[in-house]
Design a protein around this motif. Structure first.
Motif, PDB file in Angstrom:
ATOM      1  N   LEU A  43      39.947   5.820 -32.369  1.00 41.27           N
ATOM      2  CA  LEU A  43      41.364   5.483 -32.499  1.00 41.27           C
ATOM      3  C   LEU A  43      42.104   5.629 -31.170  1.00 41.27           C
ATOM      4  CD1 LEU A  43      43.442   8.318 -34.236  1.00 41.27           C
ATOM      5  CD2 LEU A  43      41.448   8.722 -32.801  1.00 41.27           C
ATOM      6  N   GLU A  44      43.238   4.954 -31.109  1.00 39.01           N
ATOM      7  CA  GLU A  44      44.143   5.106 -29.974  1.00 39.01           C
ATOM      8  C   GLU A  44      45.446   5.736 -30.453  1.00 39.01           C
ATOM      9  OE1 GLU A  44      44.664   1.551 -27.734  1.00 39.01           O
ATOM     10  OE2 GLU A  44      42.603   1.545 -26.966  1.00 39.01           O
ATOM     11  N   GLY A  45      45.343   6.988 -30.872  1.00 34.16           N
ATOM     12  CA  GLY A  45      46.523   7.727 -31.289  1.00 34.16           C
ATOM     13  C   GLY A  45      47.081   7.267 -32.622  1.00 34.16           C
ATOM     14  N   GLY A  46      48.297   7.736 -32.897  1.00 28.28           N
ATOM     15  CA  GLY A  46      48.920   7.352 -34.149  1.00 28.28           C
ATOM     16  C   GLY A  46      50.151   8.183 -34.439  1.00 28.28           C
ATOM     17  N   TYR A  47      50.612   8.091 -35.695  1.00 28.08           N
ATOM     18  CA  TYR A  47      51.842   8.743 -36.119  1.00 28.08           C
ATOM     19  C   TYR A  47      51.621   9.353 -37.491  1.00 28.08           C
ATOM     20  CZ  TYR A  47      53.402   5.631 -32.447  1.00 28.08           C
ATOM     21  OH  TYR A  47      53.515   4.964 -31.254  1.00 28.08           O
ATOM     22  N   LEU A  48      52.274  10.491 -37.733  1.00 28.75           N
ATOM     23  CA  LEU A  48      52.169  11.183 -39.012  1.00 28.75           C
ATOM     24  C   LEU A  48      53.554  11.335 -39.609  1.00 28.75           C
ATOM     25  CD1 LEU A  48      50.774  12.987 -41.193  1.00 28.75           C
ATOM     26  CD2 LEU A  48      51.064  14.914 -39.607  1.00 28.75           C
ATOM     27  N   VAL A  49      53.667  10.961 -40.877  1.00 32.09           N
ATOM     28  CA  VAL A  49      54.909  11.177 -41.624  1.00 32.09           C
ATOM     29  C   VAL A  49      54.561  11.933 -42.899  1.00 32.09           C
ATOM     30  CG1 VAL A  49      56.893  10.140 -42.770  1.00 32.09           C
ATOM     31  CG2 VAL A  49      55.915   9.036 -40.744  1.00 32.09           C
ATOM     32  N   ASN A  50      55.064  13.149 -43.019  1.00 25.48           N
ATOM     33  CA  ASN A  50      54.958  13.896 -44.276  1.00 25.48           C
ATOM     34  C   ASN A  50      56.189  14.783 -44.413  1.00 25.48           C
ATOM     35  OD1 ASN A  50      54.514  16.223 -42.719  1.00 25.48           O
ATOM     36  ND2 ASN A  50      52.277  16.150 -42.995  1.00 25.48           N
ATOM     37  N   ASP A  51      56.229  15.591 -45.449  1.00 28.10           N
ATOM     38  CA  ASP A  51      57.443  16.363 -45.725  1.00 28.10           C
ATOM     39  C   ASP A  51      57.385  17.799 -45.208  1.00 28.10           C
ATOM     40  OD1 ASP A  51      58.513  14.157 -46.926  1.00 28.10           O
ATOM     41  OD2 ASP A  51      58.139  14.794 -48.977  1.00 28.10           O
ATOM     42  N   LYS A  52      56.413  18.107 -44.361  1.00 27.48           N
ATOM     43  CA  LYS A  52      56.310  19.460 -43.811  1.00 27.48           C
ATOM     44  C   LYS A  52      57.215  19.599 -42.580  1.00 27.48           C
ATOM     45  CE  LYS A  52      52.402  21.565 -43.754  1.00 27.48           C
ATOM     46  NZ  LYS A  52      50.999  21.957 -43.487  1.00 27.48           N
ATOM     47  N   GLU A  53      58.019  20.663 -42.572  1.00 25.43           N
ATOM     48  CA  GLU A  53      58.900  20.879 -41.431  1.00 25.43           C
ATOM     49  C   GLU A  53      58.136  21.413 -40.232  1.00 25.43           C
ATOM     50  OE1 GLU A  53      62.226  23.277 -42.467  1.00 25.43           O
ATOM     51  OE2 GLU A  53      62.929  21.929 -44.054  1.00 25.43           O
ATOM     52  N   LYS A  54      57.138  22.266 -40.489  1.00 26.65           N
ATOM     53  CA  LYS A  54      56.356  22.856 -39.414  1.00 26.65           C
ATOM     54  C   LYS A  54      54.872  22.602 -39.653  1.00 26.65           C
ATOM     55  CE  LYS A  54      59.653  26.585 -38.431  1.00 26.65           C
ATOM     56  NZ  LYS A  54      59.827  28.058 -38.318  1.00 26.65           N
ATOM     57  N   VAL A  55      54.119  22.518 -38.586  1.00 25.48           N
ATOM     58  CA  VAL A  55      52.672  22.344 -38.697  1.00 25.48           C
ATOM     59  C   VAL A  55      51.980  23.639 -38.302  1.00 25.48           C
ATOM     60  CG1 VAL A  55      52.764  19.871 -38.237  1.00 25.48           C
ATOM     61  CG2 VAL A  55      52.470  21.457 -36.333  1.00 25.48           C
ATOM     62  N   SER A  56      50.830  23.886 -38.896  1.00 23.78           N
ATOM     63  CA  SER A  56      50.053  25.076 -38.570  1.00 23.78           C
ATOM     64  C   SER A  56      49.349  24.875 -37.227  1.00 23.78           C
ATOM     65  CB  SER A  56      49.021  25.339 -39.664  1.00 23.78           C
ATOM     66  OG  SER A  56      48.047  24.301 -39.679  1.00 23.78           O
ATOM     67  N   LYS A  57      48.748  25.935 -36.719  1.00 26.62           N
ATOM     68  CA  LYS A  57      48.029  25.834 -35.448  1.00 26.62           C
ATOM     69  C   LYS A  57      46.838  24.877 -35.567  1.00 26.62           C
ATOM     70  CE  LYS A  57      49.324  30.353 -33.574  1.00 26.62           C
ATOM     71  NZ  LYS A  57      48.845  31.673 -33.087  1.00 26.62           N
ATOM     72  N   LYS A  58      46.167  24.907 -36.741  1.00 25.56           N
ATOM     73  CA  LYS A  58      45.045  23.993 -36.955  1.00 25.56           C
ATOM     74  C   LYS A  58      45.510  22.545 -36.923  1.00 25.56           C
ATOM     75  CE  LYS A  58      41.934  26.919 -39.689  1.00 25.56           C
ATOM     76  NZ  LYS A  58      41.243  27.065 -41.001  1.00 25.56           N
ATOM     77  N   GLU A  59      46.632  22.292 -37.604  1.00 21.44           N
ATOM     78  CA  GLU A  59      47.175  20.931 -37.625  1.00 21.44           C
ATOM     79  C   GLU A  59      47.592  20.492 -36.224  1.00 21.44           C
ATOM     80  OE1 GLU A  59      49.640  20.032 -41.533  1.00 21.44           O
ATOM     81  OE2 GLU A  59      50.016  22.068 -40.844  1.00 21.44           O
ATOM     82  N   GLU A  60      48.286  21.388 -35.526  1.00 24.06           N
ATOM     83  CA  GLU A  60      48.758  21.055 -34.185  1.00 24.06           C
ATOM     84  C   GLU A  60      47.594  20.710 -33.259  1.00 24.06           C
ATOM     85  OE1 GLU A  60      51.876  22.852 -30.878  1.00 24.06           O
ATOM     86  OE2 GLU A  60      50.886  24.215 -32.282  1.00 24.06           O
ATOM     87  N   LYS A  61      46.513  21.475 -33.352  1.00 21.55           N
ATOM     88  CA  LYS A  61      45.338  21.214 -32.521  1.00 21.55           C
ATOM     89  C   LYS A  61      44.738  19.851 -32.848  1.00 21.55           C
ATOM     90  CE  LYS A  61      40.797  23.109 -31.310  1.00 21.55           C
ATOM     91  NZ  LYS A  61      39.820  24.208 -31.556  1.00 21.55           N
TER      92      LYS A  61
END
Length: 275
Positions: A236-254
């Motif tokens: 892939l060449e990147g992308g975008y995420l839309v969900n209803d979470k205000e904050k992301v965890s460290k695992k998600e951020e990584k």
């Protein structure tokens, strides 16, 4: 990126919609039952509305594995099918939005047939994931859909081509056959073969390269979804995420950083309404 720009890229095929359970958050059956939209609500639906132990409530695949061990494989398949077919429910807004775009390629982790309904009047290919099968290593089935007869029929994987829309449901679907990847054993088998290159038809392995993705309603906090998404979007060449979470965890951020995925600062509802 603005919604209008994303829509233009989806129509051109440069951005691929990638849907998860979160798109069902506001969706209820005609008599008020909630369609599962996250791991907890999926567990409650599978277990007749009853919570399970904290260890099993961690992720629905773990709970499904426990139910399968106690009640059999047929039970978990029938229960999953029942959740999405026993009562009618309106088309989630995310799918209504996609209907205005009719992308040539869509990835949908949901187990129901909402996506298929959008293409009911259009010839298309459907790829559904399968697991724990004895014949060969491929963990998918390719179907061709004929709009004039409203029928799916299996075809050889070599027949897949870009002349028709491609609907990819890697975790299975209620139609045309009840194939679901839902329990821990299903995911382990599917992911094992996916890492060996057997989760996608040969054509799709190259067709998907150099595309960006718009992830809608997906929670990347769980290892399972991160691993599934990683295998499906290799190249892939990147992308975008839309969900209803205000904050992301460290695992998600990584995960997001390593895949160059930008989390848009909006809720799914606001995004779909162009706010």
């Amino acid at each position: 990126m603005k919604k209008s720009d994303l829509e233009a890229h989806i129509k051109s095929g440069n951005v691929v919609p990638f849907l998860g359970m979160g798109v069902f958050k506001e969706t209820k059956t005609d008599d008020g039952d909630q369609i599962p939209f996250d791991s907890d609500s999926m567990i409650l639906s599978l277990n007749g509305g009853r919570a399970m132990s904290p260890r099993l409530m961690y992720e629905y695949s773990r709970a499904a594995m426990s139910l399968e061990q106690r009640k059999g494989r047929a039970f978990i398949e029938q229960m999953t099918h029942h959740i999405f077919t026993h009562k009618p429910y309106p088309m989630p807004e995310a799918y209504q939005w996609l209907q205005t775009l009719m992308p040539q390629y869509v990835v949908d982790l949901n187990l129901d047939d909402s996506l298929l309904k959008l293409y009911a009047d259009v010839n298309h290919f459907l790829i559904t994931g399968v697991s724990r099968i004895m014949a060969g290593y491929d963990r998918f089935i390719v179907y061709a859909y004929t709009a004039s007869t409203k029928e799916y029929h299996p075809v050889e994987k070599e027949m897949l081509n870009p002349l028709l829309p491609i609907l990819f449901k890697p975790l299975g679907c209620t139609v045309p056959d009840k194939n679901f990847i839902i329990s821990d054993a299903d995911f382990v088998d599917w992911l094992t073969e996916a890492m060996g290159g057997y989760a996608l038809p040969p054509f799709l392995k190259t067709y998907k390269n150099s595309k960006s993705y718009l992830f809608l309603g997906i929670d990347f906090n769980r290892d399972t979804y991160r691993m599934v998404a990683n295998e499906i979007t290799l190249g892939l060449e990147g992308g975008y995420l839309v969900n209803d979470k205000e904050k992301v965890s460290k695992k998600e951020e990584k995960f997001l950083n390593s895949h160059s995925i930008e989390k848009l600062d909006t809720t799914l509802e606001a995004f779909l309404r162009g706010e």
